[in-house]
Design a protein around this motif. Structure first.
Motif, PDB file in Angstrom:
ATOM      1  N   HIS A  16       0.791  -1.223   0.000  1.00  0.00           N
ATOM      2  CA  HIS A  16       0.000   0.000   0.000  1.00  0.00           C
ATOM      3  C   HIS A  16       0.827   1.278   0.000  1.00  0.00           C
ATOM      4  O   HIS A  16       0.385   2.297  -0.513  1.00  0.00           O
ATOM      5  N   GLU A  17       2.014   1.230   0.553  1.00  0.00           N
ATOM      6  CA  GLU A  17       2.817   2.449   0.594  1.00  0.00           C
ATOM      7  C   GLU A  17       3.414   2.783  -0.776  1.00  0.00           C
ATOM      8  O   GLU A  17       3.506   3.947  -1.143  1.00  0.00           O
ATOM      9  N   ASN A  48      -6.405   6.277  -1.163  1.00  0.00           N
ATOM     10  CA  ASN A  48      -7.280   5.952  -0.033  1.00  0.00           C
ATOM     11  C   ASN A  48      -8.681   5.603  -0.521  1.00  0.00           C
ATOM     12  O   ASN A  48      -9.322   4.699   0.018  1.00  0.00           O
ATOM     13  N   ALA A  50      -3.734  -1.564   4.394  1.00  0.00           N
ATOM     14  CA  ALA A  50      -3.986  -0.291   3.722  1.00  0.00           C
ATOM     15  C   ALA A  50      -5.249   0.401   4.207  1.00  0.00           C
ATOM     16  O   ALA A  50      -5.327   1.628   4.201  1.00  0.00           O
TER      17      ALA A  50
END
Length: 194
Positions: free
Chosen positions: A29-30, A56, A103
């Motif tokens: 997710h990063e 997001n 996430a």
């Protein structure tokens, strides 16, 4: 808008969400970006941003879709057992996609309007599952409070799991006695008041 255009748009959206989940699984997710999701889906970044306000937004949408695909809540057993099973089903489902689970907690805490809308849908999914598990109980006058207590306990535990303070398996195990207290106490009061 023609039917062909809306069909093409729907296909593009589905490709973006499929690519988003694949990218999330592979990059995490990063590292994920809307640009990398667009490339994986075979569309331009501009097209991707037409449907995805932010990563997001992507994570919240993927999470909601993941939950919405779950089978129906079990309807046999006592109210306590059914709610405990609903909690276990949710936590097991969340744990099936560890990158998505990692996430979604920070994603849902954001202030993005699209995320806020999905946060309500996710909460409604949790509430519907608890309502189905509670069924037609004897504590009807307390059922609103019971549902609220279950949602608060579940969302608090979900936040703790998302922060890494417990695993999702531990979450289900730790919530089992909490569910028994919440649902059992309401049933006790209902029987006592009759």
């Amino acid at each position: 808008m023609s039917s062909a255009t809306s069909t093409r748009q729907a296909e593009t959206v589905e490709r973006l969400f499929a690519a988003g989940l694949d990218e999330l699984r592979h990059a995490g997710h990063e590292a994920l970006t809307i640009r990398s999701v667009a490339a994986r889906a075979g569309v331009s970044s501009a097209t991707a941003y037409t449907y995805l306000a932010s990563k997001n937004h992507l994570f919240a949408e993927l999470f909601w879709r993941h939950l919405a695909e779950m089978p129906a809540v079990e309807t046999s057993g006592s109210r306590v057992e059914r709610v405990q099973e609903a909690v276990r089903g949710l936590t097991t489902r969340i744990a099936e996609e560890p990158e998505l689970a990692a996430a979604v907690t920070p994603a849902l805490l954001g202030s993005d309007a699209d995320v806020a809308r999905l946060r309500l849908r996710i909460g409604a999914e949790f509430a519907a599952r608890f309502e189905a598990a509670l069924g037609d109980g004897t504590g009807a006058k307390d059922d609103d409070a019971v549902r609220e207590a279950l949602l608060l306990a579940f969302s608090g535990a979900l936040l703790q799991a998302g922060m890494g303070l417990m695993t999702y398996d531990e979450m289900a195990d730790r919530l089992a006695p909490v569910v028994a207290v919440i649902v059992g106490e309401a049933m006790y009061r209902a029987c006592r008041d009759e």
